[in-house]
Design an enzyme around this catalytic site. Structure first.
Site, PDB file in Angstrom:
ATOM      1  N   TYR A   1       0.822  -1.215   0.000  1.00  0.00           N
ATOM      2  CA  TYR A   1       0.000   0.000   0.000  1.00  0.00           C
ATOM      3  C   TYR A   1       0.859   1.270   0.000  1.00  0.00           C
ATOM      4  CZ  TYR A   1      -4.181  -2.681  -0.019  1.00  0.00           C
ATOM      5  OH  TYR A   1      -5.164  -3.525  -0.435  1.00  0.00           O
TER       6      TYR A   1
ATOM      7  N   HIS B   1     -14.810   1.577  -0.984  1.00  0.00           N
ATOM      8  CA  HIS B   1     -13.700   0.697  -0.618  1.00  0.00           C
ATOM      9  C   HIS B   1     -12.566   1.451   0.064  1.00  0.00           C
ATOM     10  CE1 HIS B   1     -15.066  -2.531  -3.782  1.00  0.00           C
ATOM     11  NE2 HIS B   1     -15.795  -2.543  -2.678  1.00  0.00           N
TER      12      HIS B   1
ATOM     13  N   CYS C   1      -7.630   3.477  18.258  1.00  0.00           N
ATOM     14  CA  CYS C   1      -8.642   4.479  18.657  1.00  0.00           C
ATOM     15  C   CYS C   1      -9.759   4.629  17.622  1.00  0.00           C
ATOM     16  CB  CYS C   1      -7.992   5.828  18.946  1.00  0.00           C
ATOM     17  SG  CYS C   1      -7.356   6.660  17.476  1.00  0.00           S
TER      18      CYS C   1
ATOM     19  N   LEU D   1     -14.546  -0.709 -21.238  1.00  0.00           N
ATOM     20  CA  LEU D   1     -13.705  -1.097 -22.372  1.00  0.00           C
ATOM     21  C   LEU D   1     -14.209  -2.382 -23.016  1.00  0.00           C
ATOM     22  CD1 LEU D   1     -11.188   0.127 -23.653  1.00  0.00           C
ATOM     23  CD2 LEU D   1      -9.797  -1.282 -22.136  1.00  0.00           C
TER      24      LEU D   1
HETATM   25  C1  BJW Z   1     -11.645   0.330 -18.717  1.00  0.00           C
HETATM   26  C2  BJW Z   1     -10.487   0.967 -19.154  1.00  0.00           C
HETATM   27  C3  BJW Z   1     -10.643   2.201 -19.791  1.00  0.00           C
HETATM   28  C4  BJW Z   1      -9.899  -0.870 -18.228  1.00  0.00           C
HETATM   29  N1  BJW Z   1     -11.871   2.717 -19.944  1.00  0.00           N
HETATM   30  N2  BJW Z   1     -12.853   0.856 -18.897  1.00  0.00           N
HETATM   31  C5  BJW Z   1     -22.011 -11.827  -2.898  1.00  0.00           C
HETATM   32  C6  BJW Z   1     -22.542 -10.768  -2.171  1.00  0.00           C
HETATM   33  C7  BJW Z   1     -21.759 -10.049  -1.279  1.00  0.00           C
HETATM   34  C8  BJW Z   1     -20.424 -10.381  -1.098  1.00  0.00           C
HETATM   35  C9  BJW Z   1     -19.882 -11.431  -1.815  1.00  0.00           C
HETATM   36  C10 BJW Z   1     -20.667 -12.142  -2.698  1.00  0.00           C
HETATM   37  N3  BJW Z   1     -19.894 -13.104  -3.260  1.00  0.00           N
HETATM   38  C11 BJW Z   1     -18.650 -13.009  -2.757  1.00  0.00           C
HETATM   39  C12 BJW Z   1     -18.600 -12.000  -1.877  1.00  0.00           C
HETATM   40  C13 BJW Z   1     -17.359 -11.613  -1.095  1.00  0.00           C
HETATM   41  C14 BJW Z   1     -16.395 -10.674  -1.760  1.00  0.00           C
HETATM   42  C15 BJW Z   1     -16.417 -10.793  -3.271  1.00  0.00           C
HETATM   43  O1  BJW Z   1     -17.024 -10.024  -3.979  1.00  0.00           O
HETATM   44  N4  BJW Z   1     -15.673 -11.737  -3.812  1.00  0.00           N
HETATM   45  C16 BJW Z   1     -15.639 -11.893  -5.273  1.00  0.00           C
HETATM   46  C17 BJW Z   1     -14.219 -12.099  -5.716  1.00  0.00           C
HETATM   47  C18 BJW Z   1     -16.632 -12.962  -5.680  1.00  0.00           C
HETATM   48  N5  BJW Z   1     -16.707  -9.321  -1.337  1.00  0.00           N
HETATM   49  C19 BJW Z   1     -16.232  -8.830  -0.209  1.00  0.00           C
HETATM   50  O2  BJW Z   1     -15.523  -9.469   0.540  1.00  0.00           O
HETATM   51  C20 BJW Z   1     -16.639  -7.403   0.142  1.00  0.00           C
HETATM   52  N6  BJW Z   1     -17.223  -7.362   1.436  1.00  0.00           N
HETATM   53  C21 BJW Z   1     -18.385  -7.967   1.702  1.00  0.00           C
HETATM   54  O3  BJW Z   1     -18.964  -8.619   0.849  1.00  0.00           O
HETATM   55  O4  BJW Z   1     -18.893  -7.754   2.973  1.00  0.00           O
HETATM   56  C22 BJW Z   1     -20.133  -8.420   3.331  1.00  0.00           C
HETATM   57  C23 BJW Z   1     -21.361  -7.823   2.694  1.00  0.00           C
HETATM   58  C24 BJW Z   1     -22.369  -8.658   2.240  1.00  0.00           C
HETATM   59  C25 BJW Z   1     -23.530  -8.127   1.671  1.00  0.00           C
HETATM   60  C26 BJW Z   1     -23.703  -6.758   1.576  1.00  0.00           C
HETATM   61  C27 BJW Z   1     -22.700  -5.943   2.059  1.00  0.00           C
HETATM   62  C28 BJW Z   1     -21.533  -6.473   2.587  1.00  0.00           C
HETATM   63  C29 BJW Z   1     -15.425  -6.477   0.184  1.00  0.00           C
HETATM   64  C30 BJW Z   1     -14.804  -6.288  -1.154  1.00  0.00           C
HETATM   65  C31 BJW Z   1     -13.555  -5.415  -1.018  1.00  0.00           C
HETATM   66  C32 BJW Z   1     -12.847  -5.234  -2.333  1.00  0.00           C
HETATM   67  N7  BJW Z   1     -11.576  -4.658  -2.103  1.00  0.00           N
HETATM   68  C33 BJW Z   1     -10.738  -4.325  -3.257  1.00  0.00           C
HETATM   69  C34 BJW Z   1      -9.378  -3.823  -2.712  1.00  0.00           C
HETATM   70  C35 BJW Z   1      -9.515  -2.403  -2.145  1.00  0.00           C
HETATM   71  C36 BJW Z   1      -8.227  -1.854  -1.677  1.00  0.00           C
HETATM   72  C37 BJW Z   1      -7.154  -1.817  -2.755  1.00  0.00           C
HETATM   73  O5  BJW Z   1      -7.263  -1.024  -3.711  1.00  0.00           O
HETATM   74  O6  BJW Z   1      -6.207  -2.570  -2.631  1.00  0.00           O
HETATM   75  O7  BJW Z   1     -11.366  -3.335  -4.049  1.00  0.00           O
HETATM   76  S1  BJW Z   1     -10.508  -5.683  -4.391  1.00  0.00           S
HETATM   77  C38 BJW Z   1     -10.505  -4.697  -5.845  1.00  0.00           C
HETATM   78  O8  BJW Z   1     -11.636  -5.048  -6.689  1.00  0.00           O
HETATM   79  C39 BJW Z   1     -10.750  -3.259  -5.368  1.00  0.00           C
HETATM   80  C40 BJW Z   1     -11.713  -2.755  -6.400  1.00  0.00           C
HETATM   81  O9  BJW Z   1     -12.417  -1.636  -5.882  1.00  0.00           O
HETATM   82  C41 BJW Z   1     -12.563  -3.955  -6.666  1.00  0.00           C
HETATM   83  C42 BJW Z   1     -13.315  -3.914  -7.980  1.00  0.00           C
HETATM   84  O10 BJW Z   1     -12.424  -3.882  -9.056  1.00  0.00           O
HETATM   85  P1  BJW Z   1     -12.768  -3.011 -10.354  1.00  0.00           P
HETATM   86  O11 BJW Z   1     -12.765  -1.579  -9.998  1.00  0.00           O
HETATM   87  O12 BJW Z   1     -13.974  -3.558 -10.997  1.00  0.00           O
HETATM   88  O13 BJW Z   1     -11.445  -3.273 -11.246  1.00  0.00           O
HETATM   89  P2  BJW Z   1     -11.136  -4.475 -12.259  1.00  0.00           P
HETATM   90  O14 BJW Z   1      -9.674  -4.473 -12.470  1.00  0.00           O
HETATM   91  O15 BJW Z   1     -11.750  -5.734 -11.807  1.00  0.00           O
HETATM   92  O16 BJW Z   1     -11.896  -4.059 -13.595  1.00  0.00           O
HETATM   93  C43 BJW Z   1     -11.503  -2.934 -14.351  1.00  0.00           C
HETATM   94  C44 BJW Z   1     -12.490  -2.759 -15.503  1.00  0.00           C
HETATM   95  O17 BJW Z   1     -12.163  -1.566 -16.187  1.00  0.00           O
HETATM   96  C45 BJW Z   1     -12.462  -3.899 -16.535  1.00  0.00           C
HETATM   97  O18 BJW Z   1     -13.802  -4.303 -16.820  1.00  0.00           O
HETATM   98  C46 BJW Z   1     -11.801  -3.266 -17.758  1.00  0.00           C
HETATM   99  O19 BJW Z   1     -12.324  -3.766 -18.972  1.00  0.00           O
HETATM  100  C47 BJW Z   1     -12.186  -1.817 -17.592  1.00  0.00           C
HETATM  101  N8  BJW Z   1     -11.243  -0.865 -18.198  1.00  0.00           N
HETATM  102  N9  BJW Z   1      -9.414   0.155 -18.882  1.00  0.00           N
HETATM  103  C48 BJW Z   1     -12.938   1.997 -19.535  1.00  0.00           C
HETATM  104  N10 BJW Z   1      -9.578   2.882 -20.287  1.00  0.00           N
END
Ligand code: BJW
Length: 238
Positions: free
Chosen positions: A60, A113, A124, A206
């Site tokens: 980080y 996030h 704290c 994309l």
């Molecule tokens: C372009 C482009 C250009 C590229 N122009 N486009 C069902 C329900 C609820 C939870 C779960 C569930 N099933 C599983 C879960 C648990 C889990 C989960 O989702 N796991 C999956 C892997 C299945 N979720 C969790 O654990 C979450 N917490 C949770 O669920 O708590 C309980 C709860 C239950 C019910 C309700 C509420 C709560 C927490 C998730 C935390 C995610 N953390 C991260 C890291 C953050 C810190 C860090 O930065 O290090 O967050 S992981 C990472 O993925 C980061 C992002 O925010 C997140 C999403 O990624 P994102 O932004 O979509 O990026 P990419 O790389 O995946 O995609 C990029 C896109 O851009 C692509 O499509 C490209 O094509 C496109 N692109 N260039 C336009 N120029």
């Protein structure tokens, strides 16, 4: 299907890593994404932090330093223009932990996030603005304990302000998703909630996301092209 913008008053916009890709910030999934170079289980879970805090804090520290050298792109600027000019409710729910929406001038932004530029004290529970390294375990500015961690939401942790997000989605006439793969929940499920409650849904990405089937309309291309063109359409319809 296209959206009749005359019917739209309240907008929710979900952004992901793709909107910052053209600013030079790595996405997570796909070729060259962060998860190709680092295993999620090693750097983005509470268990990883408990097991090897130094590795997680270094990961980080590196990303916190990198984002401070990047600039917002035309897509961030366009959303800031929409935020300033849109008279109805508008909420930019970002999954991104960078501050490029704010640096472009957007005000109505919620970081579900967390944020790279905050440190969270586990002693704290206070969050403090933070731009420097955490790996040397600096003292918390509030309580003095050496218990700071990145203020980001790891897998298995609850994303921030879900009540506020669901409230906004419930009221939305239009839900727009920009640059997110639809791989991570609960963010990936918001489109279905919005759609079930009658909102029009639009995806700008994309390539088709995992949830593409849930959108009324998908436009494919780089965010720096698609977002300014869409914002022109929306503001032009007022
Ligand atoms: C372009 C482009 C250009 C590229 N122009 N486009 C069902 C329900 C609820 C939870 C779960 C569930 N099933 C599983 C879960 C648990 C889990 C989960 O989702 N796991 C999956 C892997 C299945 N979720 C969790 O654990 C979450 N917490 C949770 O669920 O708590 C309980 C709860 C239950 C019910 C309700 C509420 C709560 C927490 C998730 C935390 C995610 N953390 C991260 C890291 C953050 C810190 C860090 O930065 O290090 O967050 S992981 C990472 O993925 C980061 C992002 O925010 C997140 C999403 O990624 P994102 O932004 O979509 O990026 P990419 O790389 O995946 O995609 C990029 C896109 O851009 C692509 O499509 C490209 O094509 C496109 N692109 N260039 C336009 N120029």
């Amino acid at each position: 299907m296209t959206t009749d913008l005359n019917d739209v008053r309240n907008i929710v916009i979900l952004t992901g890593a793709g909107i910052s890709a053209e600013s030079g910030i790595d996405t997570f999934r796909g070729g060259g994404g962060l998860w190709e170079k680092h295993r999620v289980e090693d750097v983005a879970t509470p268990e990883a932090f408990a097991r090897d805090p130094e590795l997680v804090l270094c990961f980080y520290d590196m990303r916190r330093a990198a984002i401070q050298e990047k600039e917002p792109n035309a897509a961030h600027a366009a959303l800031a223009r929409l935020d300033a000019g849109w008279p109805g409710d508008l909420l930019i729910v970002t999954q991104n932990v960078d501050d490029l929406h704010e640096r472009a001038g957007a005000r109505r932004v919620l970081h579900m996030h967390g944020e790279h530029l905050n440190a969270w004290c586990t002693a704290c529970d206070v969050r403090s603005p933070w731009r420097d390294s955490l790996v040397d375990r600096p003292a918390c500015p509030e309580c003095g304990e050496r218990a700071l961690r990145p203020d980001v939401v790891w897998f298995g942790e609850m994303p921030y302000q879900m009540d506020r997000i669901y409230d906004a989605v419930r009221k939305a006439d239009l839900f727009v998703s920009i640059g997110t793969s639809g791989a991570v929940y609960p963010a990936a499920g918001l489109v279905r909630t919005a759609r079930d409650l009658g909102a029009a849904t639009l995806e700008l990405n994309l390539e088709p996301s995992q949830g593409s089937a849930w959108f009324d309309e998908t436009r494919l291309g780089p965010a720096s092209d698609l977002v300014p063109a869409w914002v022109d359409e929306v503001l032009g319809a007022r």
